[in-house]
Write a protein that holds these residues in place. Structure first.
Motif, PDB file in Angstrom:
ATOM      1  N   UNK A  87     -31.635  42.264 -26.649  1.00  0.00           N
ATOM      2  CA  UNK A  87     -31.703  41.896 -25.233  1.00  0.00           C
ATOM      3  C   UNK A  87     -32.395  40.547 -25.067  1.00  0.00           C
ATOM      4  N   UNK A  88     -32.662  39.861 -26.191  1.00  0.00           N
ATOM      5  CA  UNK A  88     -33.355  38.572 -26.180  1.00  0.00           C
ATOM      6  C   UNK A  88     -32.444  37.395 -26.479  1.00  0.00           C
ATOM      7  N   UNK A  89     -31.162  37.585 -26.566  1.00  0.00           N
ATOM      8  CA  UNK A  89     -30.265  36.506 -26.961  1.00  0.00           C
ATOM      9  C   UNK A  89     -30.251  35.424 -25.880  1.00  0.00           C
ATOM     10  N   UNK A  90     -30.605  34.222 -26.266  1.00  0.00           N
ATOM     11  CA  UNK A  90     -30.594  33.099 -25.334  1.00  0.00           C
ATOM     12  C   UNK A  90     -31.945  32.432 -25.245  1.00  0.00           C
ATOM     13  N   UNK A  91     -31.941  31.252 -24.650  1.00  0.00           N
ATOM     14  CA  UNK A  91     -33.180  30.521 -24.452  1.00  0.00           C
ATOM     15  C   UNK A  91     -33.105  29.851 -23.088  1.00  0.00           C
ATOM     16  N   UNK A  92     -34.070  30.038 -22.228  1.00  0.00           N
ATOM     17  CA  UNK A  92     -35.260  30.843 -22.452  1.00  0.00           C
ATOM     18  C   UNK A  92     -34.931  32.331 -22.482  1.00  0.00           C
ATOM     19  N   UNK A  93     -35.883  33.110 -22.980  1.00  0.00           N
ATOM     20  CA  UNK A  93     -35.735  34.559 -23.133  1.00  0.00           C
ATOM     21  C   UNK A  93     -35.179  35.186 -21.850  1.00  0.00           C
ATOM     22  N   UNK A  94     -33.948  35.712 -21.911  1.00  0.00           N
ATOM     23  CA  UNK A  94     -33.324  36.262 -20.705  1.00  0.00           C
ATOM     24  C   UNK A  94     -33.846  37.644 -20.296  1.00  0.00           C
ATOM     25  N   UNK A  95     -34.689  38.251 -21.117  1.00  0.00           N
ATOM     26  CA  UNK A  95     -35.135  39.606 -20.783  1.00  0.00           C
ATOM     27  C   UNK A  95     -35.982  39.644 -19.513  1.00  0.00           C
ATOM     28  N   UNK A  96     -36.476  38.509 -19.066  1.00  0.00           N
ATOM     29  CA  UNK A  96     -37.277  38.445 -17.838  1.00  0.00           C
ATOM     30  C   UNK A  96     -36.416  38.302 -16.591  1.00  0.00           C
ATOM     31  N   UNK A  97     -35.154  37.962 -16.751  1.00  0.00           N
ATOM     32  CA  UNK A  97     -34.296  37.649 -15.618  1.00  0.00           C
ATOM     33  C   UNK A  97     -33.775  38.909 -14.940  1.00  0.00           C
ATOM     34  N   UNK A  98     -33.674  38.825 -13.626  1.00  0.00           N
ATOM     35  CA  UNK A  98     -33.201  39.963 -12.839  1.00  0.00           C
ATOM     36  C   UNK A  98     -31.733  39.797 -12.485  1.00  0.00           C
ATOM     37  N   UNK A  99     -31.037  40.929 -12.487  1.00  0.00           N
ATOM     38  CA  UNK A  99     -29.658  40.976 -12.017  1.00  0.00           C
ATOM     39  C   UNK A  99     -29.697  41.370 -10.539  1.00  0.00           C
ATOM     40  N   UNK A 100     -28.668  41.028  -9.782  1.00  0.00           N
ATOM     41  CA  UNK A 100     -28.677  41.347  -8.354  1.00  0.00           C
ATOM     42  C   UNK A 100     -28.841  42.844  -8.050  1.00  0.00           C
ATOM     43  N   UNK A 101     -28.388  43.694  -8.964  1.00  0.00           N
ATOM     44  CA  UNK A 101     -28.463  45.138  -8.709  1.00  0.00           C
ATOM     45  C   UNK A 101     -29.683  45.803  -9.353  1.00  0.00           C
ATOM     46  N   UNK A 102     -30.625  45.031  -9.893  1.00  0.00           N
ATOM     47  CA  UNK A 102     -31.833  45.616 -10.474  1.00  0.00           C
ATOM     48  C   UNK A 102     -32.729  46.189  -9.371  1.00  0.00           C
ATOM     49  N   UNK A 103     -33.165  47.407  -9.583  1.00  0.00           N
ATOM     50  CA  UNK A 103     -34.094  48.091  -8.688  1.00  0.00           C
ATOM     51  C   UNK A 103     -35.179  48.716  -9.550  1.00  0.00           C
ATOM     52  N   UNK A 104     -36.295  49.120  -8.949  1.00  0.00           N
ATOM     53  CA  UNK A 104     -37.272  49.845  -9.760  1.00  0.00           C
ATOM     54  C   UNK A 104     -36.650  51.058 -10.470  1.00  0.00           C
ATOM     55  N   UNK A 105     -35.828  51.806  -9.770  1.00  0.00           N
ATOM     56  CA  UNK A 105     -35.229  53.000 -10.383  1.00  0.00           C
ATOM     57  C   UNK A 105     -34.312  52.643 -11.545  1.00  0.00           C
ATOM     58  N   UNK A 106     -33.484  51.623 -11.402  1.00  0.00           N
ATOM     59  CA  UNK A 106     -32.543  51.274 -12.470  1.00  0.00           C
ATOM     60  C   UNK A 106     -33.255  50.652 -13.675  1.00  0.00           C
ATOM     61  N   UNK A 107     -34.262  49.840 -13.420  1.00  0.00           N
ATOM     62  CA  UNK A 107     -35.000  49.205 -14.509  1.00  0.00           C
ATOM     63  C   UNK A 107     -35.821  50.249 -15.264  1.00  0.00           C
ATOM     64  N   UNK A 108     -36.439  51.170 -14.537  1.00  0.00           N
ATOM     65  CA  UNK A 108     -37.201  52.247 -15.191  1.00  0.00           C
ATOM     66  C   UNK A 108     -36.260  53.143 -15.989  1.00  0.00           C
ATOM     67  N   UNK A 109     -35.093  53.448 -15.454  1.00  0.00           N
ATOM     68  CA  UNK A 109     -34.133  54.294 -16.189  1.00  0.00           C
ATOM     69  C   UNK A 109     -33.718  53.626 -17.504  1.00  0.00           C
ATOM     70  N   UNK A 110     -33.492  52.322 -17.476  1.00  0.00           N
ATOM     71  CA  UNK A 110     -33.124  51.606 -18.703  1.00  0.00           C
ATOM     72  C   UNK A 110     -34.291  51.620 -19.697  1.00  0.00           C
ATOM     73  N   UNK A 111     -35.497  51.446 -19.207  1.00  0.00           N
ATOM     74  CA  UNK A 111     -36.680  51.467 -20.072  1.00  0.00           C
ATOM     75  C   UNK A 111     -36.846  52.845 -20.707  1.00  0.00           C
TER      76      UNK A 111
END
Length: 170
Positions: A87-111
């Motif tokens: 999930x780190x492919x790219x520069x700068x590190x894309x893992x910090x970037x949010x998608x338009x559909x990211x929510x606390x529930x969806x991000x926690x579910x992925x984690x």
């Protein structure tokens, strides 16, 4: 509409622990639960907010997405040898970037889904085993690294949550 996540149960590791790897993994689980609890109840705008001008990508959602990438790389791919995309492919590190559909529930579910992958990847490994991807690390080192990385970012989440709505503690 506000999408929120609910609180995750957390408990301190056993005080008389004798199994080193189990103790580290129990502390990791405590930190994971603390991280997701920092998102609990936050509406999307607050969870996605980047209140620090010097860190324009640092949001509560971004921190948890980054922790998901940390677990994927270090525990599943490096330690366990899983054939998964980083999930780190790219520069700068894309893992910090949010998608338009990211929510606390969806991000926690992925984690949380990543936790299950990590557990599976580590299932038959001991602390002295070499990692399966490159054999450059012991499992002990990798787990300690993920614990310290998670703890560091939980500190960021403490500050972000306090800035978002004043909630402190835990």
């Amino acid at each position: 509409m506000s999408n929120t996540s609910s609180k995750t149960h957390r408990s301190w590791p056993a005080r008389l622990a004798w199994d080193e790897l189990r103790l580290q993994l129990d502390f990791l689980q405590f930190l994971r639960a603390t991280a997701v609890n920092k998102l609990a109840g936050l509406p999307v705008p607050q969870a996605a907010a980047t209140p620090l001008p010097t860190s324009p990508r640092l949001s509560a959602l971004g921190v948890v997405k980054h922790l998901t990438a940390v677990e994927r790389w270090w525990l599943s791919i490096e330690a366990g040898g899983a054939d998964l995309p980083s999930l780190w492919v790219g520069s700068p590190d894309p893992s910090w970037d949010l998608a338009p559909d990211d929510t606390p529930a969806s991000v926690v579910a992925a984690y949380k889904a990543e936790w299950a992958r990590s557990e599976k990847a580590l299932r038959r490994l001991g602390p002295d085993d070499r990692t399966r991807r490159r054999s450059e690390f012991t499992v002990r080192w990798v787990v300690a690294h993920v614990v310290q990385e998670t703890a560091r970012h939980v500190g960021h989440l403490d500050v972000l949550r306090e800035l978002a709505d004043g909630e402190v503690g835990e």
